[in-house]
Design a protein around this motif. Sequence first.
Motif, PDB file in Angstrom:
ATOM      1  N   THR A 203     -14.176 103.607 102.160  1.00 28.94           N
ATOM      2  CA  THR A 203     -15.421 104.396 101.930  1.00 28.94           C
ATOM      3  C   THR A 203     -16.255 103.900 103.026  1.00 28.94           C
ATOM      4  O   THR A 203     -16.247 102.603 103.683  1.00 28.94           O
ATOM      5  N   THR A 204     -17.180 104.430 103.385  1.00 26.73           N
ATOM      6  CA  THR A 204     -17.828 104.444 104.295  1.00 26.73           C
ATOM      7  C   THR A 204     -19.467 103.799 103.979  1.00 26.73           C
ATOM      8  O   THR A 204     -20.127 104.235 101.942  1.00 26.73           O
ATOM      9  N   TYR A 205     -20.020 102.673 104.477  1.00 22.46           N
ATOM     10  CA  TYR A 205     -21.384 101.990 103.907  1.00 22.46           C
ATOM     11  C   TYR A 205     -22.377 102.191 104.651  1.00 22.46           C
ATOM     12  O   TYR A 205     -21.693 102.143 106.394  1.00 22.46           O
ATOM     13  N   VAL A 206     -23.382 102.698 105.141  1.00 24.56           N
ATOM     14  CA  VAL A 206     -24.482 102.323 105.818  1.00 24.56           C
ATOM     15  C   VAL A 206     -25.354 101.246 106.474  1.00 24.56           C
ATOM     16  O   VAL A 206     -25.577 100.863 104.230  1.00 24.56           O
ATOM     17  N   LEU A 207     -25.570 100.265 106.795  1.00 22.41           N
ATOM     18  CA  LEU A 207     -25.792  98.953 106.636  1.00 22.41           C
ATOM     19  C   LEU A 207     -27.401  99.559 106.255  1.00 22.41           C
ATOM     20  O   LEU A 207     -28.195 100.834 107.093  1.00 22.41           O
ATOM     21  N   GLN A 208     -27.915  98.645 105.950  1.00 17.23           N
ATOM     22  CA  GLN A 208     -29.471  98.536 105.430  1.00 17.23           C
ATOM     23  C   GLN A 208     -30.083  97.706 106.270  1.00 17.23           C
ATOM     24  O   GLN A 208     -29.197  96.656 107.167  1.00 17.23           O
ATOM     25  N   ASP A 209     -31.393  97.597 106.443  1.00 15.95           N
ATOM     26  CA  ASP A 209     -32.037  96.422 106.474  1.00 15.95           C
ATOM     27  C   ASP A 209     -31.726  94.890 106.108  1.00 15.95           C
ATOM     28  O   ASP A 209     -31.503  94.273 106.823  1.00 15.95           O
ATOM     29  N   ALA A 210     -31.626  94.581 105.164  1.00 10.88           N
ATOM     30  CA  ALA A 210     -31.379  93.218 103.907  1.00 10.88           C
ATOM     31  C   ALA A 210     -29.834  93.176 104.565  1.00 10.88           C
ATOM     32  O   ALA A 210     -29.862  92.254 104.673  1.00 10.88           O
ATOM     33  N   ASP A 211     -29.382  93.775 104.987  1.00 10.13           N
ATOM     34  CA  ASP A 211     -27.567  93.385 105.494  1.00 10.13           C
ATOM     35  C   ASP A 211     -27.857  92.471 107.058  1.00 10.13           C
ATOM     36  O   ASP A 211     -26.978  91.915 106.921  1.00 10.13           O
ATOM     37  N   VAL A 212     -29.053  93.140 107.777  1.00  5.66           N
ATOM     38  CA  VAL A 212     -28.627  92.335 108.784  1.00  5.66           C
ATOM     39  C   VAL A 212     -30.167  91.760 109.360  1.00  5.66           C
ATOM     40  O   VAL A 212     -30.331  90.961 110.540  1.00  5.66           O
ATOM     41  N   ALA A 213     -31.102  91.573 108.140  1.00  2.83           N
ATOM     42  CA  ALA A 213     -33.099  90.853 108.536  1.00  2.83           C
ATOM     43  C   ALA A 213     -32.128  89.846 108.559  1.00  2.83           C
ATOM     44  O   ALA A 213     -32.982  88.824 109.819  1.00  2.83           O
ATOM     45  N   GLY A 214     -31.460  89.014 108.328  1.00  2.00           N
ATOM     46  CA  GLY A 214     -31.129  87.153 108.442  1.00  2.00           C
ATOM     47  C   GLY A 214     -32.223  86.125 107.530  1.00  2.00           C
ATOM     48  O   GLY A 214     -32.549  87.125 106.354  1.00  2.00           O
ATOM     49  N   PRO A 215     -32.224  85.160 107.764  1.00  3.16           N
ATOM     50  CA  PRO A 215     -31.892  84.607 109.267  1.00  3.16           C
ATOM     51  C   PRO A 215     -30.563  84.320 108.946  1.00  3.16           C
ATOM     52  O   PRO A 215     -30.174  84.037 107.716  1.00  3.16           O
ATOM     53  N   PHE A 216     -30.019  84.164 110.185  1.00  4.69           N
ATOM     54  CA  PHE A 216     -28.242  83.886 109.969  1.00  4.69           C
ATOM     55  C   PHE A 216     -29.034  82.609 111.317  1.00  4.69           C
ATOM     56  O   PHE A 216     -29.638  83.240 112.031  1.00  4.69           O
TER      57      PHE A 216
END
Length: 324
Positions: A110-123
């Motif tokens: 299925t499709t999923y739209v990236l949320q702020d929390a998915d890409v916020a890190g820190p990584f």
Amino acid sequence: MKHAISLLLLGCAACAFHAPVRAQALTPDAVNAATNPGKVGPSSKGAAVLRAQVLLDRAHFSVGEIDGSFGSNMRRAISGYQTKAGLKPTGTIDKDTWDKLTADAVPVLTTYVLQDADVAGPFEPVPKQMAEKAKLTTLGYASAIEGLAEKFHMSPALLKRLNPGKEMIKAGEEIVVANVLDVEPLARTGKIVVDKSDHTLSLFDAADQLIAQFPVSTGSKQDPLPIGTWKVEHLTENPIFYYNPKLFWDADPADKKTRIAPGPNNPVGVAWVDLTKEHYGIHGTPEPSGVGRTQSHGCIRLTNWDVAKLVKSVPAGIDVILQE
């Protein structure tokens, strides 16, 4: 925590390696419409394998990392699912097994739209040495892709393959993922059985019916699984790891006791199920690709997503049977 969590998995990069998925077209349309080519077994590959892996995961019979490759963890998951369904546990998917699995008719990709929390890190990269890990305030993901792969129970390689050209670093980007989140929760567990020879952890309900199965790593020659019947003492989510080098046969002589902050890349992952056998427990791992394939320091190690599912179902006080 009642006492220090002190058993760490043994990471083995060579053992954890498995061949990447072959370069076949795995589009959502192809995978969602895949049919059984007669029998899905060790020589199978492609869309039917991937569809079956996602459906097994949704049925609570985990293959570990969903990667599109038929391996030992998938064979065991099929056998467990067949046992629950009242079918002969062959470890291959015949017509009857396929029909049972595909009764769950949802699209498996299925499709999923990236949320702020998915890409916020820190990584940031996770160091190998315990002393260096102890300097971190959290043991988070090294990248957004690592976090997304765990969120959707996938290997990072498969996630990238399903999303060519996608950087997966910005909120709002749409990606293709395994459809594993909208599933019925597990029933309350009445008993846990860990099988050393089969590298599986099985959950049974109060009526002694099999309800779930997960691949596990279960010890080594130096730190064998403590065979016997124990009990769940308590459960901890996002545990702190207290490293004691005296408990590790392969510890660096220069190591000292230290505290490792919580996080998915903590040595025991996102959850710890403490057993009445001192220093032993059921826990997650920062190395999901090795589960069921590599050894541990005596504890029972699952993927982070499987142990997270387990702790929602398991009460304190139930039996944990560790068997050969």
